[in-house]
Design an enzyme around this catalytic site. Structure first.
Site, PDB file in Angstrom:
ATOM      1  N   ASN A 198      -0.451  -9.642  -5.515  1.00 11.06           N
ATOM      2  CA  ASN A 198      -0.446  -8.720  -6.643  1.00 11.06           C
ATOM      3  C   ASN A 198       0.447  -9.227  -7.780  1.00 11.06           C
ATOM      4  O   ASN A 198       1.658  -9.402  -7.583  1.00 11.06           O
ATOM      5  CB  ASN A 198       0.053  -7.358  -6.142  1.00 11.06           C
ATOM      6  CG  ASN A 198       0.030  -6.305  -7.214  1.00 11.06           C
ATOM      7  OD1 ASN A 198      -0.576  -6.481  -8.262  1.00 11.06           O
ATOM      8  ND2 ASN A 198       0.692  -5.196  -6.959  1.00 11.06           N
ATOM      9  N   PRO A 199      -0.112  -9.439  -8.991  1.00 12.99           N
ATOM     10  CA  PRO A 199       0.702  -9.904 -10.119  1.00 12.99           C
ATOM     11  C   PRO A 199       1.314  -8.779 -10.939  1.00 12.99           C
ATOM     12  O   PRO A 199       2.007  -9.040 -11.932  1.00 12.99           O
ATOM     13  CB  PRO A 199      -0.315 -10.663 -10.972  1.00 12.99           C
ATOM     14  CG  PRO A 199      -1.576  -9.872 -10.795  1.00 12.99           C
ATOM     15  CD  PRO A 199      -1.546  -9.375  -9.350  1.00 12.99           C
ATOM     16  N   LEU A 200       1.047  -7.528 -10.559  1.00 15.19           N
ATOM     17  CA  LEU A 200       1.465  -6.410 -11.408  1.00 15.19           C
ATOM     18  C   LEU A 200       2.972  -6.212 -11.424  1.00 15.19           C
ATOM     19  O   LEU A 200       3.552  -5.933 -12.473  1.00 15.19           O
ATOM     20  CB  LEU A 200       0.750  -5.131 -10.968  1.00 15.19           C
ATOM     21  CG  LEU A 200      -0.780  -5.167 -11.104  1.00 15.19           C
ATOM     22  CD1 LEU A 200      -1.404  -3.904 -10.533  1.00 15.19           C
ATOM     23  CD2 LEU A 200      -1.193  -5.374 -12.552  1.00 15.19           C
ATOM     24  N   GLU A 201       3.621  -6.335 -10.256  1.00 11.36           N
ATOM     25  CA  GLU A 201       5.076  -6.180 -10.224  1.00 11.36           C
ATOM     26  C   GLU A 201       5.771  -7.204 -11.122  1.00 11.36           C
ATOM     27  O   GLU A 201       6.661  -6.841 -11.905  1.00 11.36           O
ATOM     28  CB  GLU A 201       5.603  -6.282  -8.798  1.00 11.36           C
ATOM     29  CG  GLU A 201       5.505  -4.987  -8.019  1.00 11.36           C
ATOM     30  CD  GLU A 201       6.214  -5.063  -6.675  1.00 11.36           C
ATOM     31  OE1 GLU A 201       6.776  -6.130  -6.350  1.00 11.36           O
ATOM     32  OE2 GLU A 201       6.197  -4.065  -5.943  1.00 11.36           O
ATOM     33  N   GLU A 208      13.313  -6.745  -1.490  1.00 12.04           N
ATOM     34  CA  GLU A 208      14.181  -7.077  -2.623  1.00 12.04           C
ATOM     35  C   GLU A 208      13.436  -7.826  -3.729  1.00 12.04           C
ATOM     36  O   GLU A 208      14.042  -8.528  -4.530  1.00 12.04           O
ATOM     37  CB  GLU A 208      15.377  -7.908  -2.157  1.00 12.04           C
ATOM     38  CG  GLU A 208      16.360  -7.137  -1.307  1.00 12.04           C
ATOM     39  CD  GLU A 208      17.687  -7.869  -1.147  1.00 12.04           C
ATOM     40  OE1 GLU A 208      18.734  -7.244  -1.422  1.00 12.04           O
ATOM     41  OE2 GLU A 208      17.683  -9.061  -0.764  1.00 12.04           O
ATOM     42  N   GLU A 245       0.822  -1.198   0.000  1.00  8.16           N
ATOM     43  CA  GLU A 245       0.000   0.000   0.000  1.00  8.16           C
ATOM     44  C   GLU A 245       0.866   1.263   0.000  1.00  8.16           C
ATOM     45  O   GLU A 245       0.546   2.259  -0.654  1.00  8.16           O
ATOM     46  CB  GLU A 245      -0.928   0.015   1.218  1.00  8.16           C
ATOM     47  CG  GLU A 245      -2.002  -1.065   1.200  1.00  8.16           C
ATOM     48  CD  GLU A 245      -1.512  -2.379   1.775  1.00  8.16           C
ATOM     49  OE1 GLU A 245      -0.302  -2.480   2.080  1.00  8.16           O
ATOM     50  OE2 GLU A 245      -2.324  -3.309   1.909  1.00  8.16           O
ATOM     51  N   ARG A 295       6.311 -15.013   1.478  1.00  7.70           N
ATOM     52  CA  ARG A 295       5.660 -13.760   1.844  1.00  7.70           C
ATOM     53  C   ARG A 295       6.143 -13.284   3.208  1.00  7.70           C
ATOM     54  O   ARG A 295       6.266 -12.085   3.452  1.00  7.70           O
ATOM     55  CB  ARG A 295       4.138 -13.977   1.864  1.00  7.70           C
ATOM     56  CG  ARG A 295       3.330 -12.783   2.316  1.00  7.70           C
ATOM     57  CD  ARG A 295       3.384 -11.657   1.331  1.00  7.70           C
ATOM     58  NE  ARG A 295       2.477 -10.565   1.696  1.00  7.70           N
ATOM     59  CZ  ARG A 295       2.411  -9.406   1.072  1.00  7.70           C
ATOM     60  NH1 ARG A 295       3.193  -9.173   0.035  1.00  7.70           N
ATOM     61  NH2 ARG A 295       1.566  -8.471   1.462  1.00  7.70           N
TER      62      ARG A 295
END
Length: 440
Positions: A338-341, A314, A68, A272
């Site tokens: 989140n798959p965006l990175e 990292e 966030e 995670r």
């Protein structure tokens, strides 16, 4: 639940918090011993601070954790650029580190006060914010009520409601409405999120898209990347990132299955929760796997089976070391990550089917061909093997994922438009106060 009972429950919550306030010191101290609180800054959790409030308008920005925090950095940079002061609160030690690294002294960082009336009141009385902006799904009853009582506009940005959260609030719809009526605006991530906030009583609601798409890819230590990349060399590799309990064992099994076809394969596993590193090391050792732990800066040698990414902050390094990434909390756990990175950093994205919390992002990635869902260990092994053997298909997924991310951009601009009625008066106030100070 009736409206009357909802109000009564909130009043009871307020009183219970006041009674519990003197008793929470032990809990905060215990968290400090586990590294979850900064010992020297524990008093911030009670609303105390040694920092004076700066002159001029103040925006209070809150983001719970690292994801966030990274998502709202571009938004904060815009607000600071208008000459408005920002007090940034987070809830974790790691997110505090991100604030320091990415925003430095451009904002004042504080740990978010406990959601108890004495702490929240003390915090608000000291900082006297002109506007409160809350990221994603942080709905704290006492904080919302105290801001409402002080007539401080509250805006929820990048708003998200998971299936589970929405179902829970729907059962308590009057309670949800009693809280959400205090919000001046909700800026939701997706149409689904927007409909859910509206159903719970939020008004008005704007759909912006995901702010995380408008952030830059995570930074990386280039010297470190070059060194570890050199150690890996031309070895085939894949990564299992943001994994939860049980998914690391699946990744280790996939590694064993793939090794018969790719004898020199390297598997990168990034849990995670990095504090599970010792336990994971023991489990991998039982399977006869040789592990290089990033937390110990152990080198990746030709016989290393697994690079264990048991560090925080990292992800940009790990994703740049491979072109295939399985995103966890999706195979044996629920909700997804989140798959965006991974898509931003040029990896072909694989995931389990339990991605409810990121449904919109996955839908767009899958439709464009940038991501694929797998149902079990064998299907994951097959997908990784296919991508390792087919460079053309791998590149197609990478390009498609990058294109999907580019198409999803625009959330920052939409969010700024939604915030304009609340920000513009603060810009005027900041300029007037600055001009007045110069005349003196």
């Amino acid at each position: 639940m009736s409206e009357r009972w909802a109000r009564t429950l909130l009043s009871t919550y307020r009183l219970a918090g006041a009674v519990a306030y003197p008793l929470v010191g032990g809990y905060v101290a215990w968290r400090s011993t586990r590294g979850k609180e900064e010992a020297g800054r524990r008093r911030e959790r009670y609303g105390f601070t040694a920092i004076a409030r700066p002159r001029g308008p103040i925006v209070w920005m809150h983001a719970a954790s690292v994801g966030e925090t990274n998502a709202v950095v571009p938004l904060i940079e815009r607000i600071v650029g208008y000459g408005i002061g920002v007090v940034m609160t987070t809830g974790t030690v790691t997110s505090a580190r991100v604030v320091k690294e990415r925003l430095g002294d451009r904002v004042i960082h504080q740990y978010v006060p406990l959601d108890l009336k004495p702490a929240v009141s003390r915090f608000l009385s000291h900082w006297s914010p002109d506007l409160a902006i809350i990221a994603e799904s942080e709905i704290w009853p006492m904080t919302i009520l105290e801001l409402g009582a002080r007539r401080v506009p509250q805006v929820l940005v990048n708003g998200r409601l998971s299936d589970r959260s929405f179902a829970a609030w729907k059962k308590r719809n009057h309670l949800a409405e009693a809280l959400l009526e205090n919000l001046a605006h909700v800026v939701a991530q997706s149409e689904t999120d927007g409909e859910r906030f509206t159903a719970l009583g939020a008004r008005p609601v704007t759909v912006s898209g995901n702010l995380k798409v408008d952030t830059d890819p995570p930074l990386v230590d280039q010297a470190c990347l070059a060194r570890i990349g050199g150690e890996i060399g031309a070895r085939p590799s894949w990564a299992a990132v943001s994994t939860h309990e049980g998914e690391e064992a699946v990744a280790a099994d996939v590694h064993a299955l793939l090794k018969s076809r790719h004898p020199d394969i390297l598997t990168i596993i990034v849990p995670r929760h990095p504090e599970r590193g010792d336990a994971l090391l023991a489990r991998f050792a039982e399977k006869g796997l040789k592990v290089a732990r990033r937390s110990r800066d152990e080198p990746v040698t030709p016989d290393t089976d697994i690079l264990l990414g048991d560090t925080i902050g990292e992800m940009g390094l790990y994703l740049r070391l491979t072109e295939i990434a399985f995103v966890g909390r999706s195979l044996l756990a629920e909700g997804g990550q989140n798959p965006l990175e991974p898509a931003m950093l040029d990896t072909a994205v694989l995931s389990g089917k339990n991605v409810q919390n990121f449904r919109d992002a996955y839908q767009q990635l899958i439709e464009r061909g940038g991501a694929r869902l797998v149902h079990d260990r064998d299907m994951l092994a097959g997908a990784v093997n296919f991508l390792l053997n087919n460079e053309g298909k791998r590149r197609e997924m990478i390009v498609a994922g990058r294109a999907a991310v580019e198409d999803m951009r625009g959330a920052l601009a939409t969010t700024l438009r939604a915030l304009e009625p609340y920000i513009q008066p603060l810009i005027v106030k900041a300029r007037l106060e600055d001009a007045s100070a110069r005349r003196r």
